[in-house]
Design an enzyme around this catalytic site. Structure first.
Site, short mmCIF file in Angstrom:
data_model
loop_
_atom_site.label_atom_id
_atom_site.label_comp_id
_atom_site.label_asym_id
_atom_site.label_seq_id
_atom_site.Cartn_x
_atom_site.Cartn_y
_atom_site.Cartn_z
N ASP A 81 0.76 -1.15 -0.19
CA ASP A 81 -0.02 -0.06 0.01
C ASP A 81 0.90 1.18 -0.14
O ASP A 81 1.86 1.20 0.76
CB ASP A 81 -0.76 -0.27 1.44
CG ASP A 81 -1.74 1.13 1.41
OD1 ASP A 81 -2.31 1.63 0.32
OD2 ASP A 81 -2.03 1.44 2.37
N HIS A 82 0.43 2.42 -0.56
CA HIS A 82 1.34 3.58 -0.76
C HIS A 82 2.64 3.47 -0.88
O HIS A 82 3.53 4.04 -0.18
CB HIS A 82 0.83 4.35 0.46
CG HIS A 82 -0.52 5.10 0.30
ND1 HIS A 82 -0.63 6.27 -0.20
CD2 HIS A 82 -1.55 4.78 1.23
CE1 HIS A 82 -1.93 6.47 -0.05
NE2 HIS A 82 -2.31 5.64 0.58
N ASP A 103 1.86 5.30 -5.24
CA ASP A 103 1.27 6.94 -4.69
C ASP A 103 2.41 7.91 -5.43
O ASP A 103 3.38 8.23 -4.64
CB ASP A 103 1.23 6.83 -3.24
CG ASP A 103 0.54 8.20 -2.89
OD1 ASP A 103 0.22 9.03 -3.67
OD2 ASP A 103 0.34 8.49 -1.77
N GLU A 133 -2.75 6.51 -8.08
CA GLU A 133 -3.44 7.74 -7.28
C GLU A 133 -3.30 8.95 -7.90
O GLU A 133 -2.47 9.31 -8.20
CB GLU A 133 -3.22 7.66 -5.83
CG GLU A 133 -3.73 8.88 -5.04
CD GLU A 133 -3.54 9.02 -3.61
OE1 GLU A 133 -3.32 7.86 -3.04
OE2 GLU A 133 -3.59 9.99 -3.33
N HIS A 181 -7.23 10.40 4.99
CA HIS A 181 -6.68 9.35 6.24
C HIS A 181 -6.81 9.98 7.18
O HIS A 181 -7.00 11.04 7.97
CB HIS A 181 -5.01 9.14 5.55
CG HIS A 181 -4.80 8.76 4.51
ND1 HIS A 181 -4.23 9.46 3.34
CD2 HIS A 181 -5.04 7.48 3.72
CE1 HIS A 181 -4.01 8.61 2.40
NE2 HIS A 181 -4.71 7.62 2.50
N GLY A 182 -6.76 8.91 8.33
CA GLY A 182 -6.71 9.12 9.64
C GLY A 182 -7.91 9.26 10.28
O GLY A 182 -9.15 9.09 9.67
N GLY A 210 -8.79 6.55 3.28
CA GLY A 210 -9.47 6.79 4.43
C GLY A 210 -10.74 6.25 4.80
O GLY A 210 -11.78 6.91 5.13
N GLY A 211 -10.92 5.12 4.62
CA GLY A 211 -12.26 4.14 4.94
C GLY A 211 -12.83 4.12 6.16
O GLY A 211 -13.77 3.68 6.30
N ASN A 231 -9.73 1.27 1.67
CA ASN A 231 -8.70 0.97 2.57
C ASN A 231 -9.24 1.23 4.20
O ASN A 231 -9.85 2.28 4.48
CB ASN A 231 -7.53 1.89 2.24
CG ASN A 231 -6.80 1.41 1.04
OD1 ASN A 231 -7.33 0.49 0.17
ND2 ASN A 231 -5.76 1.91 0.88
#
Ligand SMILES: [Zn+2]
Length: 282
Positions: A81-82, A103, A133, A181-182, A210-211, A231
């Protein structure tokens, strides 16, 4: 068992559902998430983000994730990821990850295309799907409390997204349409029409970053519009902490494994709920 990203996305398309893509930078998270896959039979994307390397290196956690997924009867995708550079992504693929995200969203459009295309060529040579992305989900995956509100000026432009997918050959697209995110400090508002436009214009499945922390309706609306991978990390990691904190303060609890077990159970419960919402199983 390990299945390909595209196979998992086809499952999601056929069932008109979203797939949970869970970051697991601590062992309790790996175990709890694998248990959810085994209990539900729904494909889960197990992810390791480059930004989590300081917590535990991918060279330590990656082989454990691969081995546990391989020996399980439930289907898992192993996703880097990323990825911020091609060497890191290659390191993950060499140890058995079979899916990746590059990313390049902080680069210019042209540089993002060029760098993403390099990753696509390297990964497609190995039969591996790539997520790219475009558009920024402000902040990073560490849960920096200063974030928490989406910046509409950074939302992904649908025409630019279509050109990006065409130029890079990516298999799915992470885009910005209202999530960050977060932790959220204000209730997030998804731009659902933008999701529809992104799906139509690009022709590829859309990925939500940022799910954590959206309402069940947000998840359902987003998957109806073409979001296929979501995610998830922050709220599972918080559930683990919430479960461990009272035990840490309990004088009767003498050893760390009591907290680790509580963390695993908490992640399992939290991810189970998430997977069931996405799979329309509630
Ligand atoms: Zn992300």
């Amino acid at each position: 068992m390990i299945i390909g990203l595209n196979e998992a996305l086809e499952y999601a398309e056929k069932n008109q559902c979203g797939l949970a893509a869970v970051n697991t930078p601590f062992f309790a998270a790996v175990l709890g998430t694998i248990e959810v896959g085994e209990a539900t039979g729904v494909p889960i994307i197990l992810q390791f983000a480059q930004v989590h390397d300081p917590i535990v290196g991918i060279e330590n956690m990656g082989p454990a994730m691969v081995a546990l997924a391989e020996r399980s009867e439930a289907p898992f995708v192993l996703h880097v990821d990323h990825g911020e550079d091609i060497d890191y992504i290659r390191k993950g693929l060499d140890m058995g990850f079979n899916s990746c995200m590059f990313d390049g969203s902080h680069h210019s459009f042209d540089d993002n295309v060029r760098l993403t295309r390099e990753v696509v060529e390297m990964a497609h040579d190995r039969g591996i799907g790539v997520e790219g992305e475009i558009g920024m989900m402000t902040g990073n995956e560490n849960g920096d409390p200063s974030q928490g509100e989406a910046d509409e000026t950074l939302y992904t432009d649908a025409d630019e997204a279509a050109a990006f997918v065409e130029a890079t050959g990516i298999d799915c697209l992470a885009a910005s349409f209202g999530t960050v995110h977060g932790m959220y400090h204000k209730e997030p508002h998804l731009n659902l029409d933008l999701i529809t436009r992104l799906r139509e214009r690009t022709g590829v499945p859309i990925v939500m970053h940022g799910g954590s922390g959206l309402s069940d309706d947000d998840y359902r609306n987003a998957t109806q519009r073409g979001v296929r991978k979501i995610n998830y990390y922050t709220y599972a990691a918080k559930a683990a902490l919430d479960a461990a904190r009272p035990l840490a303060e309990d004088p009767e609890v003498l050893l760390w494994p009591t907290l680790a077990m509580a963390a695993r159970d908490a992640v399992r419960e939290d991810v189970m709920r998430f997977v069931k919402v996405l799979a329309n199983k509630n």
